[in-house]
Design a protein around this motif. Structure first.
Motif, PDB file in Angstrom:
ATOM      1  N   ARG A 148       5.432  -2.587 -12.759  1.00 18.98           N
ATOM      2  CA  ARG A 148       6.249  -1.379 -12.750  1.00 18.98           C
ATOM      3  C   ARG A 148       5.967  -0.487 -13.955  1.00 18.98           C
ATOM      4  O   ARG A 148       5.854   0.735 -13.828  1.00 18.98           O
ATOM      5  CB  ARG A 148       7.729  -1.744 -12.703  1.00 18.98           C
ATOM      6  CG  ARG A 148       8.203  -2.262 -11.347  1.00 18.98           C
ATOM      7  CD  ARG A 148       9.713  -2.415 -11.324  1.00 18.98           C
ATOM      8  NE  ARG A 148      10.192  -2.752  -9.997  1.00 18.98           N
ATOM      9  CZ  ARG A 148      10.312  -3.991  -9.537  1.00 18.98           C
ATOM     10  NH1 ARG A 148       9.968  -5.002 -10.315  1.00 18.98           N
ATOM     11  NH2 ARG A 148      10.753  -4.228  -8.320  1.00 18.98           N
ATOM     12  N   ARG A 151       2.465   1.072 -13.587  1.00 24.22           N
ATOM     13  CA  ARG A 151       2.510   2.107 -12.550  1.00 24.22           C
ATOM     14  C   ARG A 151       3.203   3.355 -13.070  1.00 24.22           C
ATOM     15  O   ARG A 151       2.739   4.481 -12.838  1.00 24.22           O
ATOM     16  CB  ARG A 151       3.246   1.569 -11.326  1.00 24.22           C
ATOM     17  CG  ARG A 151       3.361   2.577 -10.181  1.00 24.22           C
ATOM     18  CD  ARG A 151       4.164   1.990  -9.041  1.00 24.22           C
ATOM     19  NE  ARG A 151       5.544   1.747  -9.406  1.00 24.22           N
ATOM     20  CZ  ARG A 151       6.400   1.072  -8.647  1.00 24.22           C
ATOM     21  NH1 ARG A 151       5.993   0.558  -7.496  1.00 24.22           N
ATOM     22  NH2 ARG A 151       7.651   0.905  -9.035  1.00 24.22           N
ATOM     23  N   ALA A 191       1.425   9.339  -5.315  1.00 19.37           N
ATOM     24  CA  ALA A 191       1.724   8.088  -6.012  1.00 19.37           C
ATOM     25  C   ALA A 191       3.210   7.919  -6.280  1.00 19.37           C
ATOM     26  O   ALA A 191       3.691   6.795  -6.464  1.00 19.37           O
ATOM     27  CB  ALA A 191       0.954   8.032  -7.329  1.00 19.37           C
ATOM     28  N   THR A 194       5.287   5.354  -4.356  1.00 14.29           N
ATOM     29  CA  THR A 194       5.424   3.937  -4.700  1.00 14.29           C
ATOM     30  C   THR A 194       6.828   3.612  -5.202  1.00 14.29           C
ATOM     31  O   THR A 194       7.201   2.443  -5.262  1.00 14.29           O
ATOM     32  CB  THR A 194       4.397   3.544  -5.776  1.00 14.29           C
ATOM     33  OG1 THR A 194       4.577   4.368  -6.939  1.00 14.29           O
ATOM     34  CG2 THR A 194       2.984   3.723  -5.262  1.00 14.29           C
ATOM     35  N   ARG A 195       7.593   4.642  -5.564  1.00 14.37           N
ATOM     36  CA  ARG A 195       8.967   4.402  -5.994  1.00 14.37           C
ATOM     37  C   ARG A 195       9.862   3.980  -4.831  1.00 14.37           C
ATOM     38  O   ARG A 195      11.025   3.645  -5.042  1.00 14.37           O
ATOM     39  CB  ARG A 195       9.540   5.680  -6.633  1.00 14.37           C
ATOM     40  CG  ARG A 195       8.803   6.155  -7.868  1.00 14.37           C
ATOM     41  CD  ARG A 195       8.948   5.178  -9.013  1.00 14.37           C
ATOM     42  NE  ARG A 195      10.343   4.979  -9.339  1.00 14.37           N
ATOM     43  CZ  ARG A 195      11.042   5.789 -10.140  1.00 14.37           C
ATOM     44  NH1 ARG A 195      10.465   6.836 -10.666  1.00 14.37           N
ATOM     45  NH2 ARG A 195      12.301   5.534 -10.412  1.00 14.37           N
ATOM     46  N   GLU A 197       9.264   1.438  -2.818  1.00 17.31           N
ATOM     47  CA  GLU A 197       8.961   0.069  -2.414  1.00 17.31           C
ATOM     48  C   GLU A 197      10.240  -0.680  -2.022  1.00 17.31           C
ATOM     49  O   GLU A 197      11.290  -0.525  -2.634  1.00 17.31           O
ATOM     50  CB  GLU A 197       8.272  -0.675  -3.558  1.00 17.31           C
ATOM     51  CG  GLU A 197       9.103  -0.841  -4.807  1.00 17.31           C
ATOM     52  CD  GLU A 197       8.406  -1.665  -5.854  1.00 17.31           C
ATOM     53  OE1 GLU A 197       7.323  -2.200  -5.563  1.00 17.31           O
ATOM     54  OE2 GLU A 197       8.938  -1.784  -6.973  1.00 17.31           O
ATOM     55  N   TRP A 203       9.452   4.426   3.871  1.00 18.09           N
ATOM     56  CA  TRP A 203       8.038   4.416   4.272  1.00 18.09           C
ATOM     57  C   TRP A 203       7.862   5.024   5.661  1.00 18.09           C
ATOM     58  O   TRP A 203       6.888   5.745   5.921  1.00 18.09           O
ATOM     59  CB  TRP A 203       7.493   2.989   4.248  1.00 18.09           C
ATOM     60  CG  TRP A 203       7.151   2.522   2.873  1.00 18.09           C
ATOM     61  CD1 TRP A 203       7.820   1.602   2.118  1.00 18.09           C
ATOM     62  CD2 TRP A 203       6.054   2.969   2.060  1.00 18.09           C
ATOM     63  NE1 TRP A 203       7.216   1.453   0.897  1.00 18.09           N
ATOM     64  CE2 TRP A 203       6.131   2.271   0.837  1.00 18.09           C
ATOM     65  CE3 TRP A 203       5.027   3.892   2.254  1.00 18.09           C
ATOM     66  CZ2 TRP A 203       5.205   2.472  -0.193  1.00 18.09           C
ATOM     67  CZ3 TRP A 203       4.107   4.088   1.230  1.00 18.09           C
ATOM     68  CH2 TRP A 203       4.194   3.386   0.032  1.00 18.09           C
ATOM     69  N   GLY A 248       4.282  10.792   0.176  1.00 16.23           N
ATOM     70  CA  GLY A 248       4.819  10.214  -1.054  1.00 16.23           C
ATOM     71  C   GLY A 248       6.114  10.872  -1.487  1.00 16.23           C
ATOM     72  O   GLY A 248       7.077  10.190  -1.864  1.00 16.23           O
TER      73      GLY A 248
END
Length: 305
Positions: A148, A151, A191, A194-195, A197, A203, A248
């Motif tokens: 984390r 990233r 990117a 990705t927060r 997840e 998604w 994203g």
């Protein structure tokens, strides 16, 4: 000896009422709420500015928008952006955030009044952004190198690189930096997804948004291309990368809604409207969105997770 005065019943009631009010205020003092409220105003102002620009540039029967309306929309959006940068800086207690964002907010607007300060403004926006984003994001535990934290720092570095390349290319400081900057900008926004997840709904929303962009680009490439250029300054970028950036941003916003993370929702929405930072107002808008996602929301949800 003089007996101590007995507290008056009315005074006790007033003290109890004051304590109740204080507790109520503390209960609604959500971390990052003030910057998020300012950011929500930025989203509205920037959306109006983009909408007016598109209407005034459509290739068929363009809507006649008086120059004063377009100018007013741009000024209102810029004032909202700068106000939000200042609000984030004032509320945050970290010196890196305060100095970086205030530096960018003050010097980033100078070229609009004095063009001779362009180089100073580029350095201020990029340097201030680097100090606030890279120098702060994910450093609640600076010696810890987890997935984390790494990233978080990489995404922050991506936004700073995008600001540096695009602003330098657009202002003539660096030849050929504009197109690479556009690529990096969209990659950094992608990117941010990705927060989301752990959230299947986020998604799914991101994938549907990306599919909509791909379908629209295939059915009406000219309309989509002209809209992206006029409203967001995007040109010469593959449609798949644009779809990835939309995916994203949408995924991060939906994940923020599901978690009740207001700064993440507002920041992700603002990144979707910011576009490529080819001008200083766009650059400051992108910086606000990145700060909301990575600094205001980032250290509380990512590092602390």
């Amino acid at each position: 000896m003089t007996p101590e005065p007995t507290p008056d019943a009315h005074e006790t009631d007033r003290e109890s009422s004051a304590a109740a009010v204080t507790d109520a205020v503390a209960a609604v003092d959500v971390p990052g709420l003030t910057p998020a409220v300012f950011g929500a105003g930025v989203v509205g102002c920037v959306a109006v500015d983009r909408f007016v620009s598109v209407l005034a540039n459509v290739p068929f029967d363009p809507v006649v928008a008086p120059p004063t309306v377009r100018t007013a929309a741009g000024i209102l959006a810029l004032v909202a952006v700068v106000s939000t940068l200042i609000a984030i800086a004032v509320v945050d207690r970290r010196a890196t955030v305060r100095v970086g964002l205030l530096f960018a907010a003050v010097f980033g607007t100078l070229p609009l009044v004095t063009p001779e300060t362009t180089l100073i403004a580029v350095v201020a926006v990029v340097g201030g952004g680097a100090l606030a984003l890279v120098g702060t994001s994910g450093v609640a535990t600076p010696t810890e190198w987890t997935y984390r934290t790494v990233r978080q720092r990489l995404v922050a570095l991506g936004f700073v690189t995008a600001l540096a390349l695009t602003l330098a290319g657009a202002t003539g400081v660096l030849d050929g930096g504009r197109n690479p900057g556009a690529f990096v900008t969209l990659a950094a926004i992608a990117a941010v997804g990705t927060r989301s997840e752990g959230s299947r709904l986020a998604w799914l929303a991101g994938l549907l948004a990306a599919a909509a962009v791909v379908v629209a680009s295939a059915l009406s490439p000219f309309v989509v291309g002209s809209t992206l250029l006029v409203a967001f300054g995007i040109t010469g970028v593959p449609s798949l990368l644009i779809a990835g950036a939309v995916a994203g941003g949408v995924a991060a916003a939906v994940a923020g809604l599901s978690r009740g993370a207001v700064p993440l929702v507002v920041g992700a929405a603002l990144l979707l409207f910011a576009g490529v930072p080819t001008t200083f107002p766009r650059a400051l808008t992108l910086l606000v969105g990145a700060a909301l996602v990575l600094v205001v929301d980032g250290d509380t949800t990512e590092v602390g997770a």
